[in-house]
Design a protein around this motif. Sequence first.
Motif, PDB file in Angstrom:
ATOM      1  N   LYS A  42     -11.624 -12.713   0.151  1.00 27.26           N
ATOM      2  CA  LYS A  42     -10.311 -12.129   0.980  1.00 27.26           C
ATOM      3  C   LYS A  42     -10.773 -11.062   2.249  1.00 27.26           C
ATOM      4  O   LYS A  42     -10.418 -11.295   3.330  1.00 27.26           O
ATOM      5  CB  LYS A  42      -9.372 -11.424   0.152  1.00 27.26           C
ATOM      6  N   SER A  43     -11.476 -10.196   1.614  1.00 33.11           N
ATOM      7  CA  SER A  43     -12.100  -9.071   2.705  1.00 33.11           C
ATOM      8  C   SER A  43     -12.868  -9.767   3.648  1.00 33.11           C
ATOM      9  O   SER A  43     -12.722  -9.397   4.783  1.00 33.11           O
ATOM     10  CB  SER A  43     -12.718  -7.979   1.716  1.00 33.11           C
ATOM     11  N   THR A  44     -13.796 -10.557   3.154  1.00 39.77           N
ATOM     12  CA  THR A  44     -14.653 -11.247   4.102  1.00 39.77           C
ATOM     13  C   THR A  44     -14.184 -12.021   5.076  1.00 39.77           C
ATOM     14  O   THR A  44     -14.495 -11.915   6.350  1.00 39.77           O
ATOM     15  CB  THR A  44     -15.755 -12.114   3.121  1.00 39.77           C
ATOM     16  N   PHE A 157      -4.625  -5.762   7.212  1.00 37.08           N
ATOM     17  CA  PHE A 157      -4.301  -4.758   6.184  1.00 37.08           C
ATOM     18  C   PHE A 157      -5.335  -5.190   5.024  1.00 37.08           C
ATOM     19  O   PHE A 157      -5.362  -6.548   4.526  1.00 37.08           O
ATOM     20  CB  PHE A 157      -3.018  -4.608   5.429  1.00 37.08           C
ATOM     21  N   ASP A 158      -6.236  -4.402   4.618  1.00 35.25           N
ATOM     22  CA  ASP A 158      -6.956  -4.836   3.354  1.00 35.25           C
ATOM     23  C   ASP A 158      -6.507  -4.103   1.997  1.00 35.25           C
ATOM     24  O   ASP A 158      -7.093  -2.789   2.129  1.00 35.25           O
ATOM     25  CB  ASP A 158      -8.425  -4.626   3.713  1.00 35.25           C
ATOM     26  N   GLU A 159      -6.038  -4.312   1.221  1.00 36.74           N
ATOM     27  CA  GLU A 159      -5.404  -3.946   0.078  1.00 36.74           C
ATOM     28  C   GLU A 159      -5.088  -2.363   0.368  1.00 36.74           C
ATOM     29  O   GLU A 159      -5.817  -1.494  -0.142  1.00 36.74           O
ATOM     30  CB  GLU A 159      -6.832  -4.029  -0.818  1.00 36.74           C
ATOM     31  N   PRO A 160      -4.179  -2.203   1.241  1.00 35.45           N
ATOM     32  CA  PRO A 160      -3.728  -0.685   1.754  1.00 35.45           C
ATOM     33  C   PRO A 160      -3.278  -0.073   0.681  1.00 35.45           C
ATOM     34  O   PRO A 160      -3.121   1.404   0.795  1.00 35.45           O
ATOM     35  CB  PRO A 160      -3.011  -0.995   2.900  1.00 35.45           C
TER      36      PRO A 160
HETATM   37 MG   LIG Z   1     -11.779  -6.831  -0.908  1.00 31.83          MG
END
Ligand SMILES: [Mg+2]
Lengths: 332, 289
Positions: A42-44, A157-160
């Motif tokens: 996901k982050s990638t 947003f990355d797991e904010p």
């Molecule tokens: Mg991640």
Amino acid sequence: MGTIQLKQITKTFENTQVIPPLDLTINDGEFVVFVGPSGCGKSTLLRLIAGLEDVSSGDIQINDKNVTHSPPSERGLAMVFQSYALYPHMTVRKNIAFPLKMAGMDQARIKEKVDSAAEVLNLTQYLDRRPGQLSGGQRQRVAIGRAIVREPRAFLFDEPLSNLDAALRVNMRREIIDLHRDLKTTMIYVTHDQVEAMTMADKIVVLNGGVIEQVGSPLELYSKPRSRFVAGFIGSPKMNFFPGKIIGNEAYEVGVRPEHLSVVHEAGDMSGIVKSAEHLGSDTYIRVEVEGADEINVRISGDAEIHYGNTVQLKVAGPIHTLDQTGLVTSN
Amino acid sequence: MSTTHSKSAAKLMLSPSVILLFLWMIVPLCMTLYFSFLRYNLLKPGTKWFGFKNYYYFVTDPSFMEAMVNTLYLVGGVIFITIVGGVLLGLLLNKDFWGRGIVRLLVIAPFFVMPTVSALVWKNMFMNPVNGLFAYAAQFFGTEPIDFFAHYPLATITGIVAWQWLPFATLILLTALQSLDQEQIEAAEMDGANAWHRFWHIIVPHLARPITVVILIETIFLLGIFAEILVTTNGGPGNESTNITYLIYRLVRLGFDAGGGAAGGIIAVILANVVAIFMMRLIGKNLDH
Ligand SMILES: [Mg+2]
Ligand SMILES: Nc1ncnc2c1ncn2[C@@H]1O[C@H](COP(=O)(O)OP(=O)(O)OP(=O)(O)O)[C@@H](O)[C@H]1O
């Protein structure tokens, strides 16, 4: 205005392919949530869109312009990081003003925009503090403030919310939803929490090992999952899977959600012994050991008088999802 | 751990070493102070009360002002070179490149060379106007070899000392760079900051504290530079590379004036404290938050 198109993008770190060829279209103004288990990429994927990582192949288009090789600053996107990534030596005001300063905006305009962002986010009284003097939720707001002043084409947003406690998380979730309604800007939101995904998204993208399992609205994913993975990932408690023959269905395997089973007094579709009963008041979750199946979770009304060791009759009172051997859903 | 009881126990346990250290410092200091008020020449027998005359002669000696200025140039020059060089080397060594481990080792190596040895190596192997490497290089390019110690004594010594202290600054600044949150850099990138802006607005403020530490520590050590001067220029030509420490040495060992030397020593102590307090005031606020 921000539409984002990913065309056959891949990402390979050293020798491992984290993202196999992937296509995705994100429409203007949509709230899209990437959801999936830890390490699924996901982050990638988000960082590829942001331009913080280079794609190994494929194209990224923003507003129909190819930005595959553009640096992050030229993509017009704003990102809120999991760690907030505030600048510790700058005051809140300077933090929020930073992107505007970099864009060469004049002081008066900067002040005006920072003040109005602070107003929206309830940060006015903290403008002269440094990030170290703020609570987690306030830092989160500053990070969002720094993102909104730029008026980006889309927010990433990355797991904010993962660093916040449960109560604050629910509040911030609501604030972000409100923000999206007011700004109407495209948002891409990464989480591994399916509840966040269900409550916030217009469109959920379920990822598994870098592959998109399914794209759809929360209710579509809930009622018409395409694979065992999606069926099991969306919904809480998890969907039950057991061989079809237990309830006289010819499918290899069937899936039934806990809320689509009920306890009956007459003979039901199956019977078993209660292994645990959690009385939450509003609902009761029971775990039933049924012969030939794994334990089956059932969600029933809060006033049910069912306890450990009881023998209960279960009846399917809702949709049955049938699956084949490969884990694909054949009917919903 | 910090109950009243444990604190007083800790004080008690610490006291022997603290008392020893205190004596270690205070006894020589008092003796120096005492000598500085005596007329005390090693060649003449007997001592005599001299009042403040030692101080008067030391301060009014024309060499004193020169030595003061030289000391400031030396300290300031070395700090400037090591900070600028340290930041640049730190940035470089923080990047991933082939052979980084070896380069890091090489950068740190000068720190392990004793000051006397390194000064002699520089003097005889590199800067010797006849046999030095630089002389060969100059001849190769067809220019006149430079006699560094004769023409640029202070600058040359500054260079040598900076070479010795560069690893220290690099090491501290490199570890500081490694502790910089990568997401901050990425956030700045998203915010439209180019490489220069990222350096100036994110990295430099992050380094403010370690730079302060480097400046303070180096100042303390560099005020007492001595060996490098002794083995290369002997403070010359004239007074061109004489700093306060070397001036005191010259008074005592070459002029046999123990009283004057002691007065110089006390003045050096006062100077060092003035500089330290000044620095603390000036940049110590960086250490607060
Ligand atoms: Mg991640
Ligand atoms: N810089 C990198 N070098 C090598 N492998 C990486 C790198 N970054 C990520 N990976 C790998 O890529 C995969 C996906 O990582 P990613 O961070 O995108 O997961 P994620 O879905 O965000 O997980 P989480 O929910 O835990 O944050 C992981 O297996 C990870 O080990």
